[in-house]
Design a protein around this motif. Structure first.
Motif, PDB file in Angstrom:
ATOM      1  N   TYR A   1      52.040  48.802  53.390  1.00 57.19           N
ATOM      2  CA  TYR A   1      50.882  49.491  54.283  1.00 57.19           C
ATOM      3  C   TYR A   1      50.402  48.270  54.903  1.00 57.19           C
ATOM      4  CZ  TYR A   1      51.807  54.503  52.575  1.00 57.19           C
ATOM      5  OH  TYR A   1      51.917  55.616  52.204  1.00 57.19           O
ATOM      6  N   SER A   2      50.311  47.999  56.184  1.00 50.82           N
ATOM      7  CA  SER A   2      49.247  46.962  56.565  1.00 50.82           C
ATOM      8  C   SER A   2      48.753  46.851  57.767  1.00 50.82           C
ATOM      9  CB  SER A   2      50.572  46.068  57.323  1.00 50.82           C
ATOM     10  OG  SER A   2      51.553  45.505  56.269  1.00 50.82           O
ATOM     11  N   TYR A   3      47.760  46.436  57.615  1.00 52.52           N
ATOM     12  CA  TYR A   3      46.677  46.924  58.780  1.00 52.52           C
ATOM     13  C   TYR A   3      46.033  45.242  59.268  1.00 52.52           C
ATOM     14  CZ  TYR A   3      46.507  50.398  55.261  1.00 52.52           C
ATOM     15  OH  TYR A   3      46.775  51.485  54.286  1.00 52.52           O
ATOM     16  N   ALA A   4      45.920  45.062  60.382  1.00 53.65           N
ATOM     17  CA  ALA A   4      44.920  43.897  61.209  1.00 53.65           C
ATOM     18  C   ALA A   4      43.928  44.142  61.772  1.00 53.65           C
ATOM     19  CB  ALA A   4      46.013  44.361  62.228  1.00 53.65           C
ATOM     20  N   LEU A   5      43.043  43.119  61.194  1.00 55.59           N
ATOM     21  CA  LEU A   5      41.968  43.469  60.856  1.00 55.59           C
ATOM     22  C   LEU A   5      41.484  42.524  61.829  1.00 55.59           C
ATOM     23  CD1 LEU A   5      41.193  43.477  56.803  1.00 55.59           C
ATOM     24  CD2 LEU A   5      41.142  45.441  58.755  1.00 55.59           C
TER      25      LEU A   5
ATOM     26  N   SER B   1      36.463  39.070  50.415  1.00 55.46           N
ATOM     27  CA  SER B   1      35.758  38.078  51.059  1.00 55.46           C
ATOM     28  C   SER B   1      36.401  37.834  52.499  1.00 55.46           C
ATOM     29  CB  SER B   1      35.263  36.835  50.599  1.00 55.46           C
ATOM     30  OG  SER B   1      34.624  36.898  50.225  1.00 55.46           O
ATOM     31  N   LEU B   2      35.729  38.780  53.302  1.00 56.28           N
ATOM     32  CA  LEU B   2      36.771  38.584  54.869  1.00 56.28           C
ATOM     33  C   LEU B   2      36.181  37.801  55.520  1.00 56.28           C
ATOM     34  CD1 LEU B   2      37.690  42.267  55.598  1.00 56.28           C
ATOM     35  CD2 LEU B   2      38.648  40.401  54.156  1.00 56.28           C
ATOM     36  N   SER B   3      36.342  36.850  56.239  1.00 54.79           N
ATOM     37  CA  SER B   3      35.820  35.630  57.089  1.00 54.79           C
ATOM     38  C   SER B   3      36.318  35.824  58.590  1.00 54.79           C
ATOM     39  CB  SER B   3      36.388  34.378  57.198  1.00 54.79           C
ATOM     40  OG  SER B   3      35.401  33.804  55.714  1.00 54.79           O
ATOM     41  N   ARG B   4      34.716  35.918  59.468  1.00 56.65           N
ATOM     42  CA  ARG B   4      35.441  35.716  61.162  1.00 56.65           C
ATOM     43  C   ARG B   4      36.992  35.109  61.503  1.00 56.65           C
ATOM     44  NH1 ARG B   4      30.064  33.512  64.151  1.00 56.65           N
ATOM     45  NH2 ARG B   4      28.600  35.696  63.046  1.00 56.65           N
ATOM     46  N   GLY B   5      37.239  35.895  62.488  1.00 64.45           N
ATOM     47  CA  GLY B   5      38.761  36.169  62.888  1.00 64.45           C
ATOM     48  C   GLY B   5      39.836  37.113  62.712  1.00 64.45           C
ATOM     49  N   ARG B   6      41.329  36.972  63.287  1.00 64.50           N
ATOM     50  CA  ARG B   6      41.810  38.568  62.440  1.00 64.50           C
ATOM     51  C   ARG B   6      42.827  37.751  61.371  1.00 64.50           C
ATOM     52  NH1 ARG B   6      43.296  41.319  67.291  1.00 64.50           N
ATOM     53  NH2 ARG B   6      42.533  40.015  69.375  1.00 64.50           N
ATOM     54  N   SER B   7      42.956  39.100  60.172  1.00 62.79           N
ATOM     55  CA  SER B   7      43.412  39.046  59.425  1.00 62.79           C
ATOM     56  C   SER B   7      44.928  39.739  59.025  1.00 62.79           C
ATOM     57  CB  SER B   7      42.964  38.468  58.610  1.00 62.79           C
ATOM     58  OG  SER B   7      42.213  37.692  57.807  1.00 62.79           O
ATOM     59  N   LEU B   8      45.491  40.105  58.249  1.00 64.64           N
ATOM     60  CA  LEU B   8      46.337  40.927  57.747  1.00 64.64           C
ATOM     61  C   LEU B   8      46.175  41.421  56.644  1.00 64.64           C
ATOM     62  CD1 LEU B   8      48.641  43.036  59.402  1.00 64.64           C
ATOM     63  CD2 LEU B   8      50.125  41.386  57.837  1.00 64.64           C
ATOM     64  N   LEU B   9      45.711  42.841  55.988  1.00 68.56           N
ATOM     65  CA  LEU B   9      45.883  43.300  55.068  1.00 68.56           C
ATOM     66  C   LEU B   9      46.859  44.188  55.156  1.00 68.56           C
ATOM     67  CD1 LEU B   9      43.990  43.515  52.608  1.00 68.56           C
ATOM     68  CD2 LEU B   9      42.776  45.468  53.047  1.00 68.56           C
TER      69      LEU B   9
ATOM     70  N   SER C   1      44.641  49.313  62.741  1.00 69.66           N
ATOM     71  CA  SER C   1      43.613  48.376  63.319  1.00 69.66           C
ATOM     72  C   SER C   1      42.713  48.749  63.405  1.00 69.66           C
ATOM     73  CB  SER C   1      44.434  47.834  64.605  1.00 69.66           C
ATOM     74  OG  SER C   1      43.794  48.599  65.548  1.00 69.66           O
ATOM     75  N   LEU C   2      41.659  47.413  62.758  1.00 71.09           N
ATOM     76  CA  LEU C   2      39.882  47.543  62.152  1.00 71.09           C
ATOM     77  C   LEU C   2      39.254  46.394  62.627  1.00 71.09           C
ATOM     78  CD1 LEU C   2      38.937  50.013  61.343  1.00 71.09           C
ATOM     79  CD2 LEU C   2      38.573  48.916  59.298  1.00 71.09           C
ATOM     80  N   ALA C   3      38.060  46.626  63.468  1.00 64.45           N
ATOM     81  CA  ALA C   3      37.001  46.039  63.789  1.00 64.45           C
ATOM     82  C   ALA C   3      36.786  46.341  62.252  1.00 64.45           C
ATOM     83  CB  ALA C   3      36.204  46.118  65.073  1.00 64.45           C
ATOM     84  N   VAL C   4      36.023  44.324  62.098  1.00 64.55           N
ATOM     85  CA  VAL C   4      34.446  45.288  60.886  1.00 64.55           C
ATOM     86  C   VAL C   4      33.701  43.392  60.933  1.00 64.55           C
ATOM     87  CG1 VAL C   4      36.654  46.315  59.452  1.00 64.55           C
ATOM     88  CG2 VAL C   4      36.172  43.768  58.612  1.00 64.55           C
ATOM     89  N   ARG C   5      32.929  43.694  59.937  1.00 74.61           N
ATOM     90  CA  ARG C   5      32.189  42.403  59.940  1.00 74.61           C
ATOM     91  C   ARG C   5      32.547  41.457  58.841  1.00 74.61           C
ATOM     92  NH1 ARG C   5      27.521  42.719  63.266  1.00 74.61           N
ATOM     93  NH2 ARG C   5      26.934  44.878  64.658  1.00 74.61           N
ATOM     94  N   GLN C   6      32.308  40.159  58.941  1.00 72.36           N
ATOM     95  CA  GLN C   6      31.970  39.496  58.437  1.00 72.36           C
ATOM     96  C   GLN C   6      31.588  39.978  56.712  1.00 72.36           C
ATOM     97  OE1 GLN C   6      31.731  34.832  58.911  1.00 72.36           O
ATOM     98  NE2 GLN C   6      29.588  35.285  59.334  1.00 72.36           N
ATOM     99  N   GLY C   7      32.763  40.000  55.644  1.00 74.33           N
ATOM    100  CA  GLY C   7      30.804  39.816  54.387  1.00 74.33           C
ATOM    101  C   GLY C   7      32.230  40.093  53.032  1.00 74.33           C
TER     102      GLY C   7
ATOM    103  N   GLY D   1      28.599  48.321  49.565  1.00 75.85           N
ATOM    104  CA  GLY D   1      27.434  49.208  50.066  1.00 75.85           C
ATOM    105  C   GLY D   1      27.694  51.075  49.851  1.00 75.85           C
ATOM    106  N   ALA D   2      27.593  51.394  50.551  1.00 76.51           N
ATOM    107  CA  ALA D   2      27.454  52.870  50.636  1.00 76.51           C
ATOM    108  C   ALA D   2      28.020  52.983  51.453  1.00 76.51           C
ATOM    109  CB  ALA D   2      25.703  54.019  50.799  1.00 76.51           C
ATOM    110  N   ALA D   3      28.685  52.738  52.201  1.00 74.91           N
ATOM    111  CA  ALA D   3      29.520  52.606  53.576  1.00 74.91           C
ATOM    112  C   ALA D   3      30.513  52.016  53.365  1.00 74.91           C
ATOM    113  CB  ALA D   3      29.231  51.181  54.567  1.00 74.91           C
ATOM    114  N   GLU D   4      31.611  52.691  54.255  1.00 73.41           N
ATOM    115  CA  GLU D   4      33.318  53.191  53.644  1.00 73.41           C
ATOM    116  C   GLU D   4      34.019  53.088  54.865  1.00 73.41           C
ATOM    117  OE1 GLU D   4      34.655  56.432  51.410  1.00 73.41           O
ATOM    118  OE2 GLU D   4      33.192  55.311  49.978  1.00 73.41           O
ATOM    119  N   LEU D   5      34.711  52.325  55.177  1.00 73.85           N
ATOM    120  CA  LEU D   5      35.608  52.231  56.634  1.00 73.85           C
ATOM    121  C   LEU D   5      36.959  52.724  56.147  1.00 73.85           C
ATOM    122  CD1 LEU D   5      33.703  48.980  58.089  1.00 73.85           C
ATOM    123  CD2 LEU D   5      33.567  51.397  58.323  1.00 73.85           C
TER     124      LEU D   5
END
Length: 281
Positions: A274-278, A252-260, A173-179, A164-168
């Protein structure tokens, strides 16, 4: 986290005959690459003319030439001139911006390396486009021209997860909500000649699985929409956001740890990751 990947040679070449064409001006004169974004997708390449002779990239037959600010039907020519040449294999070469009085429009046939005219002076650029008549699309001139030595890997100036209008902003490393999110990227490539451009290939992987693989190889029109990327056709307007950043998704991001992972590759095969731990909550 950024990681340089060793070059593995040139990427897939989709030209009629590998490097059958030659540079119309010195590669060091390139100012904007195919796919550069300035309010729209650039389906060609621009050069600083510098008043230098513009050479025929290949043997060709003159199809059309005009050297006035407007075409007979009133359509403007922003660069002041245009010349189109039919080449072997159904390829049309279009050169815009030569000095009108210098154009060799009296020659119905040209040989590779012959002067077509003089490049523009001052700030006005020269523009080169290749149009595949059989497939009805513009192709990246880098796929037609001889390769240029390039030891530099592309880089990523910024990356964001957008909902939406939100940008992270993406960090190591970054904590995000699933969605569901879109991935906004600001990649760039610094060429040996000093100019910047867009990397030829941009890929995104989630937990090692390729999710997006986007290449600056072609541009065409379909049903009134500008389309790009042959392997996964996208409307131009859907691939860029209002700020001119690449917009990939949805993801789509589901609960847990992911590597983007974002992987950038230039036409010479230089790559950087470039790698990001989510942590998805």
């Amino acid at each position: 986290m950024a990681r340089r990947i060793p070059a593995a040679g040139l990427l897939l070449i989709l030209c009629v005959a590998a490097w059958a064409f030659q540079w119309p001006l010195e590669p060091s004169a390139v100012r904007r690459e195919f796919g550069g974004y300035l309010g729209g997708y650039l389906p060609g390449m621009t050069f600083a003319g510098g008043g230098s002779p513009v050479l025929a990239p290949e043997d060709g037959e003159l199809v059309f030439a005009y050297g006035k600010p407007r075409l007979p039907d009133g359509f403007p020519l922003p660069l002041g001139s245009v010349a189109a040449y039919a080449h072997a294999g159904g390829m049309l070469g279009v050169v815009s911006g030569m000095q009108p009085a210098s154009m060799a429009d009296y020659k119905p046939l040209v040989k590779a390396g012959e002067p077509l005219g003089m490049g523009p002076e001052g700030e006005r650029p020269l523009r080169l486009e290749f149009f595949d008549l059989q497939n009805r699309r513009y192709v990246n001139p880098r796929m037609m021209l001889p390769p240029v030595a390039d030891p530099l890997a592309p880089s990523l100036r910024g990356a964001w997860l957008v909902s939406g209008a939100a940008e992270l902003p993406l960090e190591r490393s970054l904590a995000v909500r699933q969605g569901s999110y879109f991935l906004a990227l600001d990649p760039t490539e610094l060429m040996p000649q000093g100019q910047t451009g867009m990397p030829f290939r941009v890929a995104a992987l989630l937990d090692g699985v390729l999710r997006f693989d986007w290449r600056h190889d072609a541009a065409w029109s379909s049903a009134g929409r500008g389309m790009i990327v042959s392997a996964d056709p996208r409307a131009e307007r859907e691939l860029y956001d209002a700020a001119g950043r690449l917009r990939l998704g949805p993801l789509s991001l589901s609960r847990g740890r992911s590597l983007l992972t974002v992987r950038l590759t230039d036409f010479a095969g230089n790559a950087r990751e470039y790698s990001y731990a989510l942590v998805v909550q």
